[in-house]
Design an enzyme around this catalytic site. Structure first.
Site, PDB file in Angstrom:
ATOM      1  N   HIS A  16      60.614  -0.575 -33.446  1.00 45.29           N
ATOM      2  CA  HIS A  16      59.926  -0.974 -34.899  1.00 45.29           C
ATOM      3  C   HIS A  16      57.982  -0.230 -35.119  1.00 45.29           C
ATOM      4  O   HIS A  16      57.771  -0.948 -33.923  1.00 45.29           O
ATOM      5  CB  HIS A  16      60.720  -2.478 -34.491  1.00 45.29           C
ATOM      6  CG  HIS A  16      59.353  -3.368 -36.119  1.00 45.29           C
ATOM      7  ND1 HIS A  16      59.530  -2.659 -36.957  1.00 45.29           N
ATOM      8  CD2 HIS A  16      58.612  -4.216 -36.366  1.00 45.29           C
ATOM      9  CE1 HIS A  16      58.622  -3.290 -37.901  1.00 45.29           C
ATOM     10  NE2 HIS A  16      58.133  -4.507 -37.536  1.00 45.29           N
TER      11      HIS A  16
ATOM     12  N   CYS B 253      61.142  -8.016 -39.818  1.00 46.70           N
ATOM     13  CA  CYS B 253      61.164  -6.803 -38.677  1.00 46.70           C
ATOM     14  C   CYS B 253      62.352  -6.480 -38.010  1.00 46.70           C
ATOM     15  O   CYS B 253      62.372  -5.404 -37.276  1.00 46.70           O
ATOM     16  CB  CYS B 253      59.876  -6.724 -38.454  1.00 46.70           C
ATOM     17  SG  CYS B 253      58.727  -7.236 -38.547  1.00 46.70           S
TER      18      CYS B 253
ATOM     19  N   ASN C  27      54.083  -0.011 -41.727  1.00 43.96           N
ATOM     20  CA  ASN C  27      55.164  -1.306 -40.994  1.00 43.96           C
ATOM     21  C   ASN C  27      56.493  -1.575 -42.344  1.00 43.96           C
ATOM     22  O   ASN C  27      55.963  -1.414 -43.416  1.00 43.96           O
ATOM     23  CB  ASN C  27      54.662  -2.193 -40.896  1.00 43.96           C
ATOM     24  CG  ASN C  27      55.314  -3.209 -40.323  1.00 43.96           C
ATOM     25  OD1 ASN C  27      56.889  -3.415 -40.611  1.00 43.96           O
ATOM     26  ND2 ASN C  27      54.755  -4.219 -39.473  1.00 43.96           N
TER      27      ASN C  27
HETATM   28  O1  UT7 Z   1      56.104  -6.723 -37.912  1.00 40.95           O
HETATM   29  C1  UT7 Z   1      55.850  -7.184 -38.187  1.00 40.95           C
HETATM   30  C2  UT7 Z   1      55.094  -7.684 -36.447  1.00 40.95           C
HETATM   31  N1  UT7 Z   1      53.409  -7.219 -36.526  1.00 40.95           N
HETATM   32  C3  UT7 Z   1      53.170  -7.162 -35.537  1.00 40.95           C
HETATM   33  O2  UT7 Z   1      53.255  -6.393 -34.551  1.00 40.95           O
HETATM   34  C4  UT7 Z   1      51.173  -7.079 -35.843  1.00 40.95           C
HETATM   35  C5  UT7 Z   1      50.134  -7.361 -34.413  1.00 40.95           C
HETATM   36  N2  UT7 Z   1      49.188  -7.830 -35.071  1.00 40.95           N
HETATM   37  C6  UT7 Z   1      48.309  -6.481 -35.023  1.00 40.95           C
HETATM   38  O3  UT7 Z   1      48.672  -4.880 -35.259  1.00 40.95           O
HETATM   39  C7  UT7 Z   1      47.243  -5.941 -35.130  1.00 40.95           C
HETATM   40  O4  UT7 Z   1      46.565  -8.199 -34.944  1.00 40.95           O
HETATM   41  C8  UT7 Z   1      46.477  -6.482 -36.475  1.00 40.95           C
HETATM   42  C9  UT7 Z   1      46.563  -4.839 -36.608  1.00 40.95           C
HETATM   43  C10 UT7 Z   1      47.073  -6.997 -37.643  1.00 40.95           C
HETATM   44  C11 UT7 Z   1      44.798  -6.447 -36.399  1.00 40.95           C
HETATM   45  O5  UT7 Z   1      44.020  -6.417 -35.469  1.00 40.95           O
HETATM   46  P1  UT7 Z   1      43.301  -6.762 -34.489  1.00 40.95           P
HETATM   47  O6  UT7 Z   1      43.004  -5.792 -33.687  1.00 40.95           O
HETATM   48  O7  UT7 Z   1      44.245  -8.515 -34.138  1.00 40.95           O
HETATM   49  O8  UT7 Z   1      42.378  -7.338 -35.593  1.00 40.95           O
HETATM   50  P2  UT7 Z   1      41.420  -8.903 -36.023  1.00 40.95           P
HETATM   51  O9  UT7 Z   1      43.164  -9.465 -36.734  1.00 40.95           O
HETATM   52  O10 UT7 Z   1      41.653 -10.126 -34.749  1.00 40.95           O
HETATM   53  O11 UT7 Z   1      40.278  -8.858 -36.998  1.00 40.95           O
HETATM   54  C12 UT7 Z   1      39.251  -8.443 -36.207  1.00 40.95           C
HETATM   55  C13 UT7 Z   1      38.191  -7.864 -37.229  1.00 40.95           C
HETATM   56  C14 UT7 Z   1      37.915  -9.410 -38.454  1.00 40.95           C
HETATM   57  O12 UT7 Z   1      36.705  -9.370 -38.102  1.00 40.95           O
HETATM   58  P3  UT7 Z   1      35.784 -10.681 -37.340  1.00 40.95           P
HETATM   59  O13 UT7 Z   1      36.252 -11.530 -37.826  1.00 40.95           O
HETATM   60  O14 UT7 Z   1      35.367  -9.907 -36.675  1.00 40.95           O
HETATM   61  O15 UT7 Z   1      34.418 -10.205 -38.089  1.00 40.95           O
HETATM   62  C15 UT7 Z   1      38.809  -9.190 -39.312  1.00 40.95           C
HETATM   63  O16 UT7 Z   1      38.062  -9.918 -40.154  1.00 40.95           O
HETATM   64  O17 UT7 Z   1      38.858  -7.131 -38.439  1.00 40.95           O
HETATM   65  C16 UT7 Z   1      38.868  -7.429 -39.837  1.00 40.95           C
HETATM   66  N3  UT7 Z   1      39.774  -7.255 -39.931  1.00 40.95           N
HETATM   67  C17 UT7 Z   1      39.345  -5.496 -41.308  1.00 40.95           C
HETATM   68  N4  UT7 Z   1      38.797  -5.332 -41.237  1.00 40.95           N
HETATM   69  C18 UT7 Z   1      38.775  -3.579 -41.831  1.00 40.95           C
HETATM   70  C19 UT7 Z   1      41.267  -7.169 -40.405  1.00 40.95           C
HETATM   71  N5  UT7 Z   1      41.331  -6.506 -41.395  1.00 40.95           N
HETATM   72  C20 UT7 Z   1      40.931  -5.491 -41.771  1.00 40.95           C
HETATM   73  C21 UT7 Z   1      40.680  -4.702 -42.641  1.00 40.95           C
HETATM   74  N6  UT7 Z   1      39.738  -3.664 -42.401  1.00 40.95           N
HETATM   75  N7  UT7 Z   1      41.964  -3.809 -43.746  1.00 40.95           N
END
Ligand code: UT7
Length: 335
Positions: free
Chosen positions: A262, A115, A292
């Site tokens: 980014h 990135c 992204n």
């Molecule tokens: O470019 C490189 C740098 N990258 C970044 O800066 C990304 C930084 N991180 C993020 O943007 C966020 O952490 C994400 C968007 C990737 C994820 O969001 P989050 O709020 O951290 O969600 P999470 O990973 O904690 O997941 C929450 C819930 C989980 O379910 P449970 O365990 O709470 O039941 C996941 O399984 O959301 C679920 N989940 C989804 N649900 C529907 C994960 N992905 C999805 C999805 N659709 N696509």
């Protein structure tokens, strides 16, 4: 010492639009989840029936940038290509661009900083120009993520976020002091390398080993991201590296005319915007349309902002990125 300034910008994204609803028809996700957590509405994914690849998209973006710079291909002295998704394991995309653009035997360097790749690439180009070694450098960020994502529910935490695309800038020698790239700032913290990575195929996890395991649950050849840890580090490091650039140039937050972060997550960009007390017209985001695009994201956003007349002569433009490695960086530009 010379200065370097941007003389041409271009970008290209595949025509194929993939909406959040399209994704919810192939995996367990929803438009609401994706928009709430990331701000993304749609992204571009290469249609395999087209000739788009990382390097062909780079060539399309480069042609536009070269054309807009008023230069000819023969005036370009060097190519720097940032990507984590080259067409081939080796050689890198730089030599492919050199060939496809039918350029003379100029050097071509590939940058692997994910990135932050475009920020690193700009910094390297700036140093070559400052020392007088080169006059005009083609700097590219391009990615084909869609070819290597796990598009099942298992991969939804990563696959809904990433999109394909390419952008290119021409960096040229300038003798005007105080204009162009004022400074660039690069950092890394390798202890987090495994928090956002793709394990294989690699020299320590080569294809025969993956095939021999014959493990249908194996995810090592798909990207992995510890989203929450990446998120937390991103908001800290973005802020630090922007401040580092401002401080070095004796500038204040209020001096920023345009911040191009980014495009990792709209929530990260909004957090930075708030922390730096920037109005909406001083931050450019397009993650809603493209997701992204990793090394391509800053240069696509910069090009769009410039095309829309949002960047004017003498503006203070700040580019900043954070991502896998971890790596992060900023570039401070007086336009
Ligand atoms: O470019 C490189 C740098 N990258 C970044 O800066 C990304 C930084 N991180 C993020 O943007 C966020 O952490 C994400 C968007 C990737 C994820 O969001 P989050 O709020 O951290 O969600 P999470 O990973 O904690 O997941 C929450 C819930 C989980 O379910 P449970 O365990 O709470 O039941 C996941 O399984 O959301 C679920 N989940 C989804 N649900 C529907 C994960 N992905 C999805 C999805 N659709 N696509």
């Amino acid at each position: 010492m010379y200065n370097s300034k941007i003389t041409g910008l271009g970008y290209y994204v595949p025509e194929n639009i993939v909406t959040n609803n399209d994704l919810s028809s192939i995996m367990d996700t929803s438009d609401e989840w994706i928009q709430d957590r990331t701000g993304i509405k749609e992204r571009r994914w290469i249609d395999p029936k087209t000739d788009d690849t990382t390097s062909t998209m780079a060539v399309k973006a480069s042609k536009i940038a070269i054309d807009r710079s008023g230069l000819e291909k023969k005036d370009i002295d060097f190519i720097i290509f940032a990507t984590l998704s080259p067409d081939m394991y080796f050689p890198g995309g730089g030599v492919q661009v050199q060939d496809m653009l039918n350029m003379s035997t100029i050097g071509a360097l590939d940058v692997r900083n994910q990135c932050s790749g475009f920020i690193y690439a700009m910094s390297v180009a700036d140093q070559f120009i400052k020392t007088g070694m080169y006059k005009n450098i083609l700097v590219i960020g391009a990615e084909n993520h869609s070819g290597a994502l796990d598009k099942s529910t298992r991969g939804r935490g990563v696959s809904v976020i990433f999109g394909d695309g390419a952008g290119a800038a021409i960096l040229s020698r300038s003798e005007v002091k105080g204009k162009g790239i004022l400074s660039s700032h690069l950092h890394s913290e390798g202890k987090h390398a495994r928090e956002l990575m793709m394990d294989g195929p690699s020299t320590v996890r080569w294809v025969p080993e993956i095939l021999a395991e014959n493990d249908s649950e194996d995810q090592s050849y798909y990207p992995y991201m510890n989203g929450q840890l990446v998120f937390k580090n991103a908001i800290t490091r973005f802020s630090e590296v922007i401040m580092e650039g401002l401080d070095l140039n004796n500038l204040q937050k209020e001096d920023i005319d345009m911040l191009i972060p980014h495009q990792a997550n709209l929530r990260i960009a909004q957090f930075i915007q708030k922390r730096f007390k920037l109005s909406d017209d001083k931050v450019y985001n397009n993650i809603m349309k493209y997701g992204n695009t990793t090394a391509a994201s800053v240069i696509i956003a910069l090009t769009e902002a410039w095309e829309q007349g949002k960047i004017k002569e003498n503006d203070l433009v700040v580019l900043a990125a954070f991502g896998s490695g971890f790596t992060w960086g900023s570039v401070i530009i007086r336009w």
